[in-house]
Scaffold this motif. Structure first.
Motif, PDB file in Angstrom:
ATOM      1  N   VAL A  97      17.111  17.082  -1.480  1.00 38.17           N
ATOM      2  CA  VAL A  97      17.705  15.922  -2.161  1.00 38.17           C
ATOM      3  C   VAL A  97      16.691  14.806  -2.394  1.00 38.17           C
ATOM      4  O   VAL A  97      17.040  13.763  -2.977  1.00 38.17           O
ATOM      5  N   ARG A  98      15.457  14.993  -1.945  1.00 37.77           N
ATOM      6  CA  ARG A  98      14.395  14.014  -2.167  1.00 37.77           C
ATOM      7  C   ARG A  98      13.110  14.766  -2.514  1.00 37.77           C
ATOM      8  O   ARG A  98      12.947  15.928  -2.163  1.00 37.77           O
ATOM      9  N   GLY A  99      12.192  14.075  -3.148  1.00 35.22           N
ATOM     10  CA  GLY A  99      10.889  14.647  -3.415  1.00 35.22           C
ATOM     11  C   GLY A  99      10.911  15.706  -4.498  1.00 35.22           C
ATOM     12  O   GLY A  99      11.880  15.872  -5.238  1.00 35.22           O
ATOM     13  N   GLU A 100       9.813  16.460  -4.569  1.00 33.97           N
ATOM     14  CA  GLU A 100       9.666  17.523  -5.564  1.00 33.97           C
ATOM     15  C   GLU A 100       9.744  18.879  -4.879  1.00 33.97           C
ATOM     16  O   GLU A 100       9.173  19.077  -3.806  1.00 33.97           O
ATOM     17  N   PHE A 101      10.464  19.809  -5.517  1.00 34.07           N
ATOM     18  CA  PHE A 101      10.572  21.162  -4.962  1.00 34.07           C
ATOM     19  C   PHE A 101       9.685  22.131  -5.731  1.00 34.07           C
ATOM     20  O   PHE A 101       9.688  22.138  -6.961  1.00 34.07           O
ATOM     21  N   ILE A 102       8.935  22.955  -4.976  1.00 30.27           N
ATOM     22  CA  ILE A 102       8.122  24.018  -5.571  1.00 30.27           C
ATOM     23  C   ILE A 102       8.434  25.309  -4.827  1.00 30.27           C
ATOM     24  O   ILE A 102       8.333  25.369  -3.603  1.00 30.27           O
ATOM     25  N   LYS A 103       8.823  26.325  -5.569  1.00 30.75           N
ATOM     26  CA  LYS A 103       9.112  27.613  -4.937  1.00 30.75           C
ATOM     27  C   LYS A 103       7.815  28.377  -4.695  1.00 30.75           C
ATOM     28  O   LYS A 103       6.966  28.479  -5.591  1.00 30.75           O
TER      29      LYS A 103
ATOM     30  N   TYR B 274      17.497  24.421   7.249  1.00 31.70           N
ATOM     31  CA  TYR B 274      18.402  23.596   8.037  1.00 31.70           C
ATOM     32  C   TYR B 274      17.738  22.317   8.553  1.00 31.70           C
ATOM     33  O   TYR B 274      18.220  21.210   8.310  1.00 31.70           O
ATOM     34  N   ILE B 275      16.623  22.439   9.252  1.00 25.78           N
ATOM     35  CA  ILE B 275      15.956  21.263   9.804  1.00 25.78           C
ATOM     36  C   ILE B 275      15.045  20.611   8.768  1.00 25.78           C
ATOM     37  O   ILE B 275      15.053  19.383   8.583  1.00 25.78           O
ATOM     38  N   GLY B 276      14.254  21.420   8.071  1.00 23.26           N
ATOM     39  CA  GLY B 276      13.287  20.889   7.120  1.00 23.26           C
ATOM     40  C   GLY B 276      13.901  20.040   6.029  1.00 23.26           C
ATOM     41  O   GLY B 276      13.322  19.029   5.616  1.00 23.26           O
ATOM     42  N   SER B 277      15.088  20.403   5.564  1.00 17.76           N
ATOM     43  CA  SER B 277      15.712  19.649   4.471  1.00 17.76           C
ATOM     44  C   SER B 277      16.092  18.241   4.909  1.00 17.76           C
ATOM     45  O   SER B 277      15.943  17.282   4.149  1.00 17.76           O
ATOM     46  N   TYR B 278      16.579  18.115   6.143  1.00 16.39           N
ATOM     47  CA  TYR B 278      16.945  16.775   6.607  1.00 16.39           C
ATOM     48  C   TYR B 278      15.701  15.940   6.926  1.00 16.39           C
ATOM     49  O   TYR B 278      15.657  14.737   6.631  1.00 16.39           O
ATOM     50  N   VAL B 279      14.671  16.572   7.509  1.00 19.73           N
ATOM     51  CA  VAL B 279      13.431  15.841   7.775  1.00 19.73           C
ATOM     52  C   VAL B 279      12.822  15.371   6.454  1.00 19.73           C
ATOM     53  O   VAL B 279      12.313  14.247   6.349  1.00 19.73           O
ATOM     54  N   ASN B 280      12.887  16.199   5.425  1.00 21.71           N
ATOM     55  CA  ASN B 280      12.387  15.804   4.104  1.00 21.71           C
ATOM     56  C   ASN B 280      13.100  14.543   3.618  1.00 21.71           C
ATOM     57  O   ASN B 280      12.473  13.577   3.179  1.00 21.71           O
ATOM     58  N   LYS B 281      14.416  14.550   3.684  1.00 21.12           N
ATOM     59  CA  LYS B 281      15.193  13.379   3.263  1.00 21.12           C
ATOM     60  C   LYS B 281      14.819  12.155   4.092  1.00 21.12           C
ATOM     61  O   LYS B 281      14.602  11.054   3.554  1.00 21.12           O
ATOM     62  N   PHE B 282      14.716  12.341   5.392  1.00 21.83           N
ATOM     63  CA  PHE B 282      14.486  11.222   6.304  1.00 21.83           C
ATOM     64  C   PHE B 282      13.129  10.558   6.057  1.00 21.83           C
ATOM     65  O   PHE B 282      13.046   9.335   5.945  1.00 21.83           O
ATOM     66  N   ILE B 283      12.076  11.374   5.954  1.00 26.33           N
ATOM     67  CA  ILE B 283      10.753  10.746   5.783  1.00 26.33           C
ATOM     68  C   ILE B 283      10.565  10.226   4.359  1.00 26.33           C
ATOM     69  O   ILE B 283       9.869   9.238   4.142  1.00 26.33           O
ATOM     70  N   ALA B 284      11.224  10.869   3.377  1.00 24.31           N
ATOM     71  CA  ALA B 284      11.160  10.348   1.998  1.00 24.31           C
ATOM     72  C   ALA B 284      11.819   8.979   1.925  1.00 24.31           C
ATOM     73  O   ALA B 284      11.335   8.072   1.230  1.00 24.31           O
ATOM     74  N   ASP B 285      12.912   8.807   2.659  1.00 20.57           N
ATOM     75  CA  ASP B 285      13.596   7.518   2.677  1.00 20.57           C
ATOM     76  C   ASP B 285      12.779   6.442   3.401  1.00 20.57           C
ATOM     77  O   ASP B 285      13.087   5.245   3.282  1.00 20.57           O
TER      78      ASP B 285
ATOM     79  N   MET C  79       0.843  -1.200   0.000  1.00 25.67           N
ATOM     80  CA  MET C  79       0.000   0.000   0.000  1.00 25.67           C
ATOM     81  C   MET C  79       0.878   1.250   0.000  1.00 25.67           C
ATOM     82  O   MET C  79       1.800   1.371   0.812  1.00 25.67           O
ATOM     83  N   SER C  80       0.614   2.179  -0.918  1.00 24.52           N
ATOM     84  CA  SER C  80       1.440   3.382  -1.012  1.00 24.52           C
ATOM     85  C   SER C  80       1.165   4.323   0.151  1.00 24.52           C
ATOM     86  O   SER C  80       0.051   4.371   0.693  1.00 24.52           O
ATOM     87  N   LYS C  81       2.190   5.069   0.511  1.00 26.93           N
ATOM     88  CA  LYS C  81       2.064   6.006   1.630  1.00 26.93           C
ATOM     89  C   LYS C  81       1.583   7.369   1.136  1.00 26.93           C
ATOM     90  O   LYS C  81       1.774   7.723  -0.028  1.00 26.93           O
ATOM     91  N   PRO C  82       0.950   8.146   2.016  1.00 22.34           N
ATOM     92  CA  PRO C  82       0.400   9.441   1.612  1.00 22.34           C
ATOM     93  C   PRO C  82       1.483  10.468   1.304  1.00 22.34           C
ATOM     94  O   PRO C  82       2.597  10.392   1.828  1.00 22.34           O
ATOM     95  N   THR C  83       1.129  11.418   0.458  1.00 24.74           N
ATOM     96  CA  THR C  83       2.043  12.500   0.102  1.00 24.74           C
ATOM     97  C   THR C  83       2.044  13.561   1.205  1.00 24.74           C
ATOM     98  O   THR C  83       1.002  13.937   1.739  1.00 24.74           O
TER      99      THR C  83
ATOM    100  N   TYR D 243       7.644   7.952   2.065  1.00 23.78           N
ATOM    101  CA  TYR D 243       6.613   8.969   1.887  1.00 23.78           C
ATOM    102  C   TYR D 243       6.959   9.894   0.719  1.00 23.78           C
ATOM    103  O   TYR D 243       8.036  10.509   0.716  1.00 23.78           O
ATOM    104  N   PRO D 244       6.088  10.030  -0.276  1.00 22.00           N
ATOM    105  CA  PRO D 244       6.302  11.044  -1.320  1.00 22.00           C
ATOM    106  C   PRO D 244       6.235  12.431  -0.684  1.00 22.00           C
ATOM    107  O   PRO D 244       5.348  12.692   0.150  1.00 22.00           O
TER     108      PRO D 244
END
Length: 327
Positions: free
Chosen positions: A45-51, A14-25, A1-5, A28-29
């Protein structure tokens, strides 16, 4: 079963970028949303970036609907205490009004899970050295006030809607990506560890503000929490809400601390460099000892911080700062 986005605001910081990597790994999309005023797209380094800016409610609604986002991790905020004192409106406009805009989009799109990056600054100067979540909330600067205002807003919204939230009150976030994959400049950070390491790189002085406190070596003691341990707490909080858990607030810290002199000594050991230390007078509002009582996070979330070593925290930070200076 796929995980939610998951939508991660401020995910290029600083913090958000590492949390993004961690939960993507963890499968989680992720969608990182950041205006890049203080973030760096290279850290995503993971997921999609939107400015974009969190005050753009319509754009956030569009992203949530298009990507079928089911939860939000909110890191986008100004965090410099001194700047908040000098420019309070800037902090209330971004941290409070910006979060309201984000929450409008969340409510309009039926988001039910919201993780908020809060701070120990909501406690102000606590009456005891080991701080639990039920301590009085008495922030002494606009930064702390702005975070407390958002916590109150989240509580009211949670009581009146299906949205549930978890606010995570960090003590002193420190360290860097243990893998060395994410390189974040810590030059703009005002915590002791990055300031100390920067003084080594720049061959400048580092000040000790007060050497006559009632502590073993006379300097203030603070609780430092590694970036990786923060990330694990965010994942556990996210999964609690996704599984139908109730709203809550948790302290995140190691429950013990290190003195200023201990940090400076360990920095010299890790780097092999000698610091230029200048003792000076106390700063107003600095308690002698401040650490988190994190028993609630451990018992309710199953959180287990693993990087409590001061050497590990400083070593990871040094690798990041040194690699940037070389490049």
């Amino acid at each position: 079963m796929s995980k939610p986005t998951i939508l991660i605001t401020g995910g290029a910081g600083y913090i958000g970028s590492y949390v993004n990597k961690f939960i993507a790994d963890k499968g989680y999309p992720t969608i990182v949303f950041d205006n890049l005023e203080r973030g760096d797209p290279k850290t995503v380094v993971r997921g999609e970036f939107i400015k974009g800016d969190i005050r753009d409610t319509s754009k956030i609604k569009e992203i949530i609907e298009k990507h079928k986002v089911q939860a939000i991790l909110h890191f986008a905020a100004y965090i410099d205490v001194g700047e908040s004192v000098a420019h309070p409106i800037k902090y209330y406009e971004n941290n409070v009004a910006g979060t309201i805009s984000l929450l409008k989009a969340a409510l309009a799109t039926n988001i039910k899970s919201f993780i908020f990056s809060s701070t120990a600054a909501v406690y102000g100067i606590p009456s005891a050295p080991l701080v639990s979540e039920n301590f009085p909330l008495q922030p002494i600067n606009p930064y702390g006030e702005s975070k407390l205002m958002v916590e109150k807003i989240l509580k009211d919204i949670s009581n009146s809607s299906d949205l549930k939230y978890i606010a995570l009150r960090y003590f002193n976030a420190a360290g860097a990506d243990p893998d060395g994959e994410i390189i974040v400049s810590q030059k703009g950070r005002h915590n002791l560890i990055p300031k100390t390491l920067l003084s080594i790189l720049e061959k400048s002085e580092i000040c000790i503000y007060g050497t006559d406190y009632d502590t073993p070596d006379g300097t203030c003691i603070r609780d430092y929490i590694h970036l990786h341990d923060l990330a694990t707490a965010h994942l556990l909080a996210l999964e609690k809400l996704l599984q139908g858990g109730s709203s809550s607030i948790y302290n995140l810290g190691n429950g013990s601390g290190f003195s200023v002199k201990e940090v400076l000594k360990k920095a010299e050991e890790v780097t092999g460099e000698k610091l230029r230390i200048r003792p000076t007078g106390r700063r107003a509002g600095d308690p002698p000892f401040l650490a988190a009582d994190s028993k609630k996070a451990k018992s309710e979330l199953g959180w287990n911080p693993i990087y409590g070593s001061l050497e590990k925290i400083i070593s990871d930070s040094w690798k990041t700062m040194n690699s940037l200076s070389v490049n």
